[in-house]
Each structure stands twice: as C-alpha cells, then as structure tokens.
Design a protein around this motif. Structure first.
Motif, PDB file in Angstrom:
ATOM      1  N   LEU A  59       0.826  -1.197   0.000  1.00 66.90           N
ATOM      2  CA  LEU A  59       0.000   0.000   0.000  1.00 66.90           C
ATOM      3  C   LEU A  59       0.870   1.260   0.000  1.00 66.90           C
ATOM      4  CD1 LEU A  59      -2.814  -1.032   2.490  1.00 66.90           C
ATOM      5  CD2 LEU A  59      -3.039  -0.719   0.013  1.00 66.90           C
ATOM      6  N   ALA A  60       1.956   1.234   0.768  1.00 68.97           N
ATOM      7  CA  ALA A  60       2.859   2.386   0.801  1.00 68.97           C
ATOM      8  C   ALA A  60       3.500   2.610  -0.563  1.00 68.97           C
ATOM      9  CB  ALA A  60       3.932   2.176   1.868  1.00 68.97           C
ATOM     10  N   GLN A  61       3.904   1.518  -1.209  1.00 69.42           N
ATOM     11  CA  GLN A  61       4.511   1.656  -2.536  1.00 69.42           C
ATOM     12  C   GLN A  61       3.467   2.081  -3.565  1.00 69.42           C
ATOM     13  OE1 GLN A  61       7.124  -1.540  -3.590  1.00 69.42           O
ATOM     14  NE2 GLN A  61       7.595  -0.691  -5.606  1.00 69.42           N
ATOM     15  N   ALA A  99     -10.005  -3.124  -1.972  1.00 70.60           N
ATOM     16  CA  ALA A  99     -10.711  -2.017  -1.316  1.00 70.60           C
ATOM     17  C   ALA A  99      -9.708  -1.086  -0.629  1.00 70.60           C
ATOM     18  CB  ALA A  99     -11.716  -2.561  -0.308  1.00 70.60           C
ATOM     19  N   GLU A 100      -8.654  -1.659  -0.043  1.00 68.45           N
ATOM     20  CA  GLU A 100      -7.616  -0.847   0.591  1.00 68.45           C
ATOM     21  C   GLU A 100      -6.834  -0.058  -0.455  1.00 68.45           C
ATOM     22  OE1 GLU A 100      -5.443  -2.722   3.952  1.00 68.45           O
ATOM     23  OE2 GLU A 100      -6.526  -4.538   3.334  1.00 68.45           O
ATOM     24  N   ALA A 101      -6.590  -0.691  -1.598  1.00 67.02           N
ATOM     25  CA  ALA A 101      -5.883   0.000  -2.680  1.00 67.02           C
ATOM     26  C   ALA A 101      -6.708   1.182  -3.186  1.00 67.02           C
ATOM     27  CB  ALA A 101      -5.586  -0.980  -3.814  1.00 67.02           C
ATOM     28  N   ASP A 102      -7.997   0.966  -3.361  1.00 64.99           N
ATOM     29  CA  ASP A 102      -8.871   2.052  -3.814  1.00 64.99           C
ATOM     30  C   ASP A 102      -8.958   3.159  -2.768  1.00 64.99           C
ATOM     31  OD1 ASP A 102      -9.468   1.097  -6.368  1.00 64.99           O
ATOM     32  OD2 ASP A 102     -11.159  -0.095  -5.661  1.00 64.99           O
ATOM     33  N   GLN A 115      -7.049   5.226 -12.080  1.00 63.48           N
ATOM     34  CA  GLN A 115      -7.794   4.095 -11.541  1.00 63.48           C
ATOM     35  C   GLN A 115      -6.878   2.884 -11.469  1.00 63.48           C
ATOM     36  OE1 GLN A 115     -10.427   1.736 -14.642  1.00 63.48           O
ATOM     37  NE2 GLN A 115     -11.029   3.895 -14.680  1.00 63.48           N
ATOM     38  N   ILE A 116      -7.327   1.888 -10.706  1.00 59.89           N
ATOM     39  CA  ILE A 116      -6.531   0.681 -10.479  1.00 59.89           C
ATOM     40  C   ILE A 116      -7.277  -0.519 -11.039  1.00 59.89           C
ATOM     41  CG2 ILE A 116      -5.472  -0.792  -8.725  1.00 59.89           C
ATOM     42  CD1 ILE A 116      -5.513   1.711  -6.855  1.00 59.89           C
ATOM     43  N   ALA A 117      -6.600  -1.269 -11.897  1.00 62.56           N
ATOM     44  CA  ALA A 117      -7.170  -2.505 -12.445  1.00 62.56           C
ATOM     45  C   ALA A 117      -6.398  -3.688 -11.867  1.00 62.56           C
ATOM     46  CB  ALA A 117      -7.085  -2.505 -13.967  1.00 62.56           C
ATOM     47  N   PRO A 118      -7.106  -4.740 -11.426  1.00 64.08           N
ATOM     48  CA  PRO A 118      -6.439  -5.876 -10.789  1.00 64.08           C
ATOM     49  C   PRO A 118      -6.131  -7.030 -11.748  1.00 64.08           C
ATOM     50  CG  PRO A 118      -8.804  -6.033 -10.424  1.00 64.08           C
ATOM     51  CD  PRO A 118      -8.572  -4.802 -11.278  1.00 64.08           C
ATOM     52  N   PHE A 119      -4.966  -7.641 -11.524  1.00 65.07           N
ATOM     53  CA  PHE A 119      -4.572  -8.866 -12.222  1.00 65.07           C
ATOM     54  C   PHE A 119      -3.982  -9.806 -11.180  1.00 65.07           C
ATOM     55  CE2 PHE A 119      -4.630  -5.602 -15.407  1.00 65.07           C
ATOM     56  CZ  PHE A 119      -5.172  -6.221 -16.515  1.00 65.07           C
ATOM     57  N   HIS A 120      -4.202 -11.093 -11.363  1.00 72.06           N
ATOM     58  CA  HIS A 120      -3.750 -12.075 -10.360  1.00 72.06           C
ATOM     59  C   HIS A 120      -3.596 -13.436 -11.044  1.00 72.06           C
ATOM     60  CE1 HIS A 120      -3.928 -14.672  -6.764  1.00 72.06           C
ATOM     61  NE2 HIS A 120      -3.543 -13.606  -6.091  1.00 72.06           N
ATOM     62  N   PRO A 121      -2.633 -14.256 -10.595  1.00 76.19           N
ATOM     63  CA  PRO A 121      -2.441 -15.574 -11.216  1.00 76.19           C
ATOM     64  C   PRO A 121      -3.663 -16.486 -11.113  1.00 76.19           C
ATOM     65  CG  PRO A 121      -0.585 -15.029  -9.792  1.00 76.19           C
ATOM     66  CD  PRO A 121      -1.626 -13.975  -9.565  1.00 76.19           C
ATOM     67  N   LEU A 145      -1.205  -4.678  -9.631  1.00 75.82           N
ATOM     68  CA  LEU A 145      -2.095  -3.521  -9.703  1.00 75.82           C
ATOM     69  C   LEU A 145      -1.674  -2.698 -10.916  1.00 75.82           C
ATOM     70  CD1 LEU A 145      -2.121  -2.498  -5.927  1.00 75.82           C
ATOM     71  CD2 LEU A 145      -3.766  -3.948  -7.148  1.00 75.82           C
ATOM     72  N   HIS A 146      -2.600  -2.515 -11.826  1.00 73.98           N
ATOM     73  CA  HIS A 146      -2.337  -1.729 -13.034  1.00 73.98           C
ATOM     74  C   HIS A 146      -2.886  -0.332 -12.800  1.00 73.98           C
ATOM     75  CE1 HIS A 146      -3.168  -1.120 -17.618  1.00 73.98           C
ATOM     76  NE2 HIS A 146      -2.158  -0.399 -17.185  1.00 73.98           N
ATOM     77  N   LEU A 147      -2.016   0.655 -12.784  1.00 73.78           N
ATOM     78  CA  LEU A 147      -2.407   2.038 -12.549  1.00 73.78           C
ATOM     79  C   LEU A 147      -2.608   2.714 -13.900  1.00 73.78           C
ATOM     80  CD1 LEU A 147       0.211   2.868  -9.755  1.00 73.78           C
ATOM     81  CD2 LEU A 147      -1.835   1.420  -9.653  1.00 73.78           C
ATOM     82  N   ILE A 148      -3.825   3.189 -14.118  1.00 76.84           N
ATOM     83  CA  ILE A 148      -4.230   3.672 -15.434  1.00 76.84           C
ATOM     84  C   ILE A 148      -4.712   5.121 -15.337  1.00 76.84           C
ATOM     85  CG2 ILE A 148      -5.683   3.178 -17.449  1.00 76.84           C
ATOM     86  CD1 ILE A 148      -6.272   0.441 -16.141  1.00 76.84           C
TER      87      ILE A 148
END
Length: 197
Positions: A59-61, A99-102, A115-121, A145-148
């Motif tokens: 979250l800090a990064q 939710a924490e990222a948003d 905005q943030i788009a999620p990707f996961h294995p 996390l894809h920052l767009i």
C-alpha cells in the motif's frame, strides 16, 4: 492448471521479465487490450515490484507509484504495473485487498484522474468456475495492480467506441485458445532460482 506461485518468489528483475513476457505474448499477442501495444512500443510502461511480504508495504509503494504517475506527463509514463510476488497468493484475499488499494487512491484525491485494475495468477470472475479459461484475461504471473490514467481510457473509448466488444472478443479468443493454448504461451511466473521445479 494453476500457475506456479510461491512466497519465495523470483527476484524483482525476474518478476519484471515475467510480466513483460506476459504483456507481450498474452495482452498484446492475443490483442486482449488493443491499447497496450503503443505505450509498450514507446517505452511508456513503468514496472515496479513490491518485494515485501507485508501488505502494508504494498500500500505504501502504491501510494508512491500513484503520486509518481500523476506527476509525470503521459508521454513519459503512460501507465504503471506494480507487482507483489510475495503477497496474497489467494485470490479472495487479493480481492479483499483491492478495497484498501482504492482507499489509497481516494486519500490522494486521485479518483477521476487514475484508476486501479487488478490482475492475479488465480483471477476469477464472479459466476465462473476457477478452471474457466476466460478468467485468463485477468491472469498475470503475479498479483498486480495496473495504474491507469482516466484520460487514457477516455481516449481509448473515443478511438474504439464499442469498447464493450473487447470483453466479448477476449472471451471468444480464450475459448478458442483453450487451456493447452494458454499454457503454450509460457506466461506464468518463473520458478525461483535454485528451485527444483
């Protein structure tokens, strides 16, 4: 088949190489996102790795990367991919984390700008089985996390007015490809160095 994913993940350079390979072979190669090719070709995609096993560090990064993206011109940095190879291997945990990222995005007053788009294995759309190949549209080698930029989305929609057709085309592409075709792309995470796998 589940992708390789372990807490003793590969070092950052390998994580970035794996993510680039996924972007080139799957996202661009299968045309899953028609808007990814140009920023990739122009070197406008920033790759960052959170190498911690503490979600608070991610979250800090994330905060730092959101601020950096907002401060730069799109010609210099169009978008950012922030990977966390040691965190949240369970998709439901990752989904809760979003939710924490948003919330970070809101705290920075960047809603409507980024905005943030999620990707996961192990990404799984609601209403699908875990093994449904269509989930692969959002399956990256690592939790990502894809920052767009919102402005980029607006331009993309203007250039491609039937943007909802992309989703349908992606589903059809993956269904044609199947599990074996997806596996043949070789877009999963590399085994950690020294691993016997």
């Amino acid at each position: 088949m589940r992708p390789v994913f372990t807490p003793d993940a590969a070092p950052p350079a390998i994580v970035i190489a794996d993510t680039r390979r996924w972007l080139e072979r799957a996202v661009i190669g299968l045309n899953l996102c028609p808007f990814a090719k140009a920023p990739h070709a122009k070197g406008q995609i920033h790759y960052a790795v959170c190498d911690s096993d503490d979600a608070a560090d991610w979250l800090a990064q994330l905060r730092t990367e959101l601020q950096a993206l907002a401060a730069l011109d799109a010609t210099e940095r169009e978008t950012t991919l922030l990977m966390a190879p040691r965190l949240l291997p369970d998709f439901l945990d990752f989904n809760d984390f979003l939710a924490e990222a948003d919330a970070v995005l809101a705290q920075l007053d960047l809603e409507g700008t980024l905005q943030i788009a999620p990707f996961h294995p192990r990404f799984q759309f609601a209403g699908t089985d875990e093994d449904d190949i269509t989930n692969a549209t959002n399956r990256a080698p690592y939790p990502t996390l894809h920052l767009i930029r919102e402005a980029s989305i607006d331009r993309a929609v203007a250039a491609f007015p039937e943007a909802e057709a992309i989703y349908e085309a992606n589903m059809a592409t993956l269904e044609r490809l199947g599990d074996e075709g997806w596996a043949a792309l070789g877009v999963g995470a590399s085994a950690p160095q020294g691993s016997a796998r």
